[in-house]
Write an enzyme that holds these catalytic residues in place. Sequence first.
Site, PDB file in Angstrom:
ATOM      1  N   SER A   1       0.684  -1.264  -0.183  1.00 37.28           N
ATOM      2  CA  SER A   1      -0.109   0.049   0.306  1.00 37.28           C
ATOM      3  C   SER A   1       0.597   1.027   0.015  1.00 37.28           C
ATOM      4  O   SER A   1       0.258   2.207   0.110  1.00 37.28           O
ATOM      5  CB  SER A   1      -0.695  -0.203   1.125  1.00 37.28           C
ATOM      6  OG  SER A   1      -0.255  -0.195   2.408  1.00 37.28           O
TER       7      SER A   1
ATOM      8  N   ASN B   1      -3.528  -2.404  12.826  1.00 41.67           N
ATOM      9  CA  ASN B   1      -4.574  -2.326  12.743  1.00 41.67           C
ATOM     10  C   ASN B   1      -5.283  -1.388  13.419  1.00 41.67           C
ATOM     11  O   ASN B   1      -6.049  -0.215  12.692  1.00 41.67           O
ATOM     12  CB  ASN B   1      -5.566  -3.761  12.807  1.00 41.67           C
ATOM     13  CG  ASN B   1      -5.132  -5.193  12.339  1.00 41.67           C
ATOM     14  OD1 ASN B   1      -4.206  -4.254  11.430  1.00 41.67           O
ATOM     15  ND2 ASN B   1      -5.759  -5.744  12.799  1.00 41.67           N
TER      16      ASN B   1
ATOM     17  N   THR C   1     -38.448  26.182 -15.551  1.00 43.59           N
ATOM     18  CA  THR C   1     -38.023  24.287 -14.821  1.00 43.59           C
ATOM     19  C   THR C   1     -38.618  23.698 -16.193  1.00 43.59           C
ATOM     20  O   THR C   1     -38.578  24.725 -17.296  1.00 43.59           O
ATOM     21  CB  THR C   1     -39.779  24.536 -14.608  1.00 43.59           C
ATOM     22  OG1 THR C   1     -41.047  25.216 -14.990  1.00 43.59           O
ATOM     23  CG2 THR C   1     -39.698  25.801 -12.853  1.00 43.59           C
ATOM     24  N   HIS C   2     -38.108  22.680 -16.268  1.00 43.46           N
ATOM     25  CA  HIS C   2     -37.124  21.833 -17.363  1.00 43.46           C
ATOM     26  C   HIS C   2     -37.310  22.855 -18.254  1.00 43.46           C
ATOM     27  O   HIS C   2     -36.986  22.378 -19.866  1.00 43.46           O
ATOM     28  CB  HIS C   2     -38.941  21.750 -17.947  1.00 43.46           C
ATOM     29  CG  HIS C   2     -39.797  20.945 -17.421  1.00 43.46           C
ATOM     30  ND1 HIS C   2     -40.222  19.526 -16.953  1.00 43.46           N
ATOM     31  CD2 HIS C   2     -41.083  21.592 -16.133  1.00 43.46           C
ATOM     32  CE1 HIS C   2     -40.988  19.673 -15.804  1.00 43.46           C
ATOM     33  NE2 HIS C   2     -41.533  20.776 -15.538  1.00 43.46           N
TER      34      HIS C   2
ATOM     35  N   SER D   1      -9.555  27.073 -28.283  1.00 43.95           N
ATOM     36  CA  SER D   1     -10.137  25.909 -29.045  1.00 43.95           C
ATOM     37  C   SER D   1      -8.784  25.617 -30.199  1.00 43.95           C
ATOM     38  O   SER D   1      -8.298  27.114 -30.195  1.00 43.95           O
ATOM     39  CB  SER D   1     -11.777  25.810 -29.758  1.00 43.95           C
ATOM     40  OG  SER D   1     -10.788  25.118 -31.386  1.00 43.95           O
TER      41      SER D   1
ATOM     42  N   LYS E   1     -14.062  31.244 -29.477  1.00 41.32           N
ATOM     43  CA  LYS E   1     -14.252  30.005 -28.708  1.00 41.32           C
ATOM     44  C   LYS E   1     -13.624  30.469 -27.260  1.00 41.32           C
ATOM     45  O   LYS E   1     -11.833  30.985 -27.519  1.00 41.32           O
ATOM     46  CB  LYS E   1     -13.852  28.597 -29.203  1.00 41.32           C
ATOM     47  CG  LYS E   1     -14.881  28.435 -30.734  1.00 41.32           C
ATOM     48  CD  LYS E   1     -15.078  26.944 -30.620  1.00 41.32           C
ATOM     49  CE  LYS E   1     -15.943  26.199 -29.236  1.00 41.32           C
ATOM     50  NZ  LYS E   1     -16.664  24.675 -29.585  1.00 41.32           N
TER      51      LYS E   1
ATOM     52  N   ASN F   1     -14.110  27.930 -24.412  1.00 42.46           N
ATOM     53  CA  ASN F   1     -14.486  26.757 -23.351  1.00 42.46           C
ATOM     54  C   ASN F   1     -14.443  26.940 -21.949  1.00 42.46           C
ATOM     55  O   ASN F   1     -13.784  27.541 -21.849  1.00 42.46           O
ATOM     56  CB  ASN F   1     -14.437  25.616 -24.567  1.00 42.46           C
ATOM     57  CG  ASN F   1     -14.096  25.616 -25.598  1.00 42.46           C
ATOM     58  OD1 ASN F   1     -14.495  26.078 -26.402  1.00 42.46           O
ATOM     59  ND2 ASN F   1     -13.117  25.475 -26.179  1.00 42.46           N
TER      60      ASN F   1
ATOM     61  N   GLU G   1     -16.590  22.185 -17.102  1.00 41.40           N
ATOM     62  CA  GLU G   1     -16.755  21.297 -17.602  1.00 41.40           C
ATOM     63  C   GLU G   1     -15.992  20.270 -16.564  1.00 41.40           C
ATOM     64  O   GLU G   1     -16.453  18.867 -16.752  1.00 41.40           O
ATOM     65  CB  GLU G   1     -16.587  20.767 -18.984  1.00 41.40           C
ATOM     66  CG  GLU G   1     -17.529  21.772 -20.337  1.00 41.40           C
ATOM     67  CD  GLU G   1     -16.958  22.170 -21.437  1.00 41.40           C
ATOM     68  OE1 GLU G   1     -17.401  21.545 -22.147  1.00 41.40           O
ATOM     69  OE2 GLU G   1     -15.912  22.625 -21.738  1.00 41.40           O
TER      70      GLU G   1
ATOM     71  N   TYR H   1     -10.858  -6.825  11.523  1.00 42.07           N
ATOM     72  CA  TYR H   1      -9.552  -6.137  10.618  1.00 42.07           C
ATOM     73  C   TYR H   1     -10.176  -7.345   8.877  1.00 42.07           C
ATOM     74  O   TYR H   1      -9.951  -7.908   9.305  1.00 42.07           O
ATOM     75  CB  TYR H   1      -8.631  -5.470  10.919  1.00 42.07           C
ATOM     76  CG  TYR H   1      -7.906  -5.641   9.624  1.00 42.07           C
ATOM     77  CD1 TYR H   1      -7.799  -3.690   8.818  1.00 42.07           C
ATOM     78  CD2 TYR H   1      -7.054  -5.883   8.861  1.00 42.07           C
ATOM     79  CE1 TYR H   1      -7.097  -3.350   8.201  1.00 42.07           C
ATOM     80  CE2 TYR H   1      -5.892  -5.951   7.693  1.00 42.07           C
ATOM     81  CZ  TYR H   1      -6.490  -4.242   7.447  1.00 42.07           C
ATOM     82  OH  TYR H   1      -5.567  -3.438   5.963  1.00 42.07           O
TER      83      TYR H   1
ATOM     84  N   GLN I   1      -7.696  -2.056   3.408  1.00 40.53           N
ATOM     85  CA  GLN I   1      -6.778  -1.445   2.964  1.00 40.53           C
ATOM     86  C   GLN I   1      -7.049  -0.953   0.962  1.00 40.53           C
ATOM     87  O   GLN I   1      -6.316   0.102   1.098  1.00 40.53           O
ATOM     88  CB  GLN I   1      -5.567  -1.330   2.271  1.00 40.53           C
ATOM     89  CG  GLN I   1      -3.876  -1.505   1.732  1.00 40.53           C
ATOM     90  CD  GLN I   1      -3.141  -2.980   1.628  1.00 40.53           C
ATOM     91  OE1 GLN I   1      -2.614  -3.249   2.977  1.00 40.53           O
ATOM     92  NE2 GLN I   1      -1.903  -2.729   0.521  1.00 40.53           N
TER      93      GLN I   1
HETATM   94  N1  ARG Z   1      -1.831  -1.294   4.921  1.00 44.53           N
HETATM   95  C1  ARG Z   1      -2.441  -1.445   6.626  1.00 44.53           C
HETATM   96  C2  ARG Z   1      -3.721  -0.987   5.637  1.00 44.53           C
HETATM   97  O1  ARG Z   1      -4.137   0.078   4.795  1.00 44.53           O
HETATM   98  C3  ARG Z   1      -1.947  -1.751   7.545  1.00 44.53           C
HETATM   99  C4  ARG Z   1      -2.974  -2.140   8.159  1.00 44.53           C
HETATM  100  C5  ARG Z   1      -2.846  -3.840   8.045  1.00 44.53           C
HETATM  101  N2  ARG Z   1      -2.618  -4.984   8.518  1.00 44.53           N
HETATM  102  C6  ARG Z   1      -2.802  -6.188   8.714  1.00 44.53           C
HETATM  103  N3  ARG Z   1      -3.720  -6.815   9.563  1.00 44.53           N
HETATM  104  N4  ARG Z   1      -1.910  -6.829   7.526  1.00 44.53           N
HETATM  105  O2  ARG Z   1      -4.745  -1.894   6.078  1.00 44.53           O
END
Ligand code: ARG
Length: 451
Positions: free
Chosen positions: A14, A101, A146-147, A268, A274, A276, A281, A308, A313
Amino acid sequence: MAYQPPSPPGFLASLPFDRRLAGHDVRASIAWARALARADVLTTDEERTIVGGLETIAQELESGAFPFRPELEDIHFNIERRLIEGIGPLGGKLHTGRSRNDQIATDTRLYVKDVIRQALEGARAYRAALIRQAEATIDVIMPAYTHLQRAQPVLLAHHLMAYVEMAERDAGRLGDALARADVMPLGSAALTGTAYAIDRDALAADLGFADVSRNSMDAVADRDYIIEFLSAAALMMAHLSRLAEEVILWSSEEFGFARVGADYASGSSIMPQKRNPDIAELVRGKTGRAIGNLVALLTTVKALPLAYNRDLQEDKEPLFDAADTLLDSIEMMTGMVSTLAFRPEAMRAAAEGGYILATELADYLATRGVPFREAHGITRGLVEAAMRDGRELRGLTLDDYRRASPHFGPDALQITLESAIARRDIVGGTAPGRVRDAIADARRRLESDTR
Ligand code: ARG
């Protein structure tokens, strides 16, 4: 070449996205080291060394010298490894009594709180920009739709103030999300609560949390605070996209009601005439991702067992994307609103043409005792006859009116855009005095709202 499956470490990683949480992770770790010392798990010397090592890491992060290593999976392992490199095996004591966690839940809550505060600040500037435009255009009359059909005349300021109402509700929702995000999960450890005598209230105070979580299993499994932010963000984006859409319409040649500032438009590459409204947008377009992020995380948590699970993640990329999208979009819309140049003559001409005062004629008859349903039918007949002859309402004579109903008097010819607007003199209506009051009230709320 033969198929190469992604290596498990890469799939697990991650770091590419959670490195954004580095600052929050260090902050939470410093507070945790202090809490461990208060619980006599660390000596004062050990605490000092660990906190010093973490502060060095904070500086490395600041200067860009911190060596991020994707092979270490996530930001928590990266910082822990760096701490041990810096201060030796003592660094390994920091993880006593906690888990990744409760660590990640704490980091993301700190992050969400920061982002919401920024969004609230942005929303204030956005409201201020709308209010300023409403004040500056208080005399401008436009058709209300409206509409997407011209319906009745209205003050442009009244139309703009409708977006202030939306933005205020958006700020309210963000504020509610902030209050529920302001609860500290740290001390929940992996899922059943830490086995060390941590003073969680002191720890929460140290980290600036208003409260501590009441159930360790919920605390590590809960992602409501992210979903609530994503929901408030998606709805605010939906509101921004509605104004963006109007700006796009208004700045078309067909409407010609407004011109966006040069910084908020693009030329453009092949059509030199133009201008734009690209920024509007993009805000309209990015609303799709904001909504998608909400749906993505709701789908992730659906039917997840306690506590958890690694699925969680997957909360971060939608969160970061929504945060970036929302903050950028609010800023762009604020700038765009501030630079909008309205064309009062074009708005007025659109309001004058056609049959926009038909409701006024029906009301005219109704105030003279004709049942409204009947008055509506009479006016409808007038409008249809005028349309057949290719005339506008203002082209009709008193004789035309009288033929439709004997209740019409000469004052029926006196009905104007101004008189129609002035009659909406009721709380929430478009009469100039009411709109002025509404603007003043909104300004007062903006100034007293310290969120
Ligand atoms: N990278 C993990 C997450 O974002 C951190 C927690 C990981 N905990 C575990 N028990 N593997 O959720």
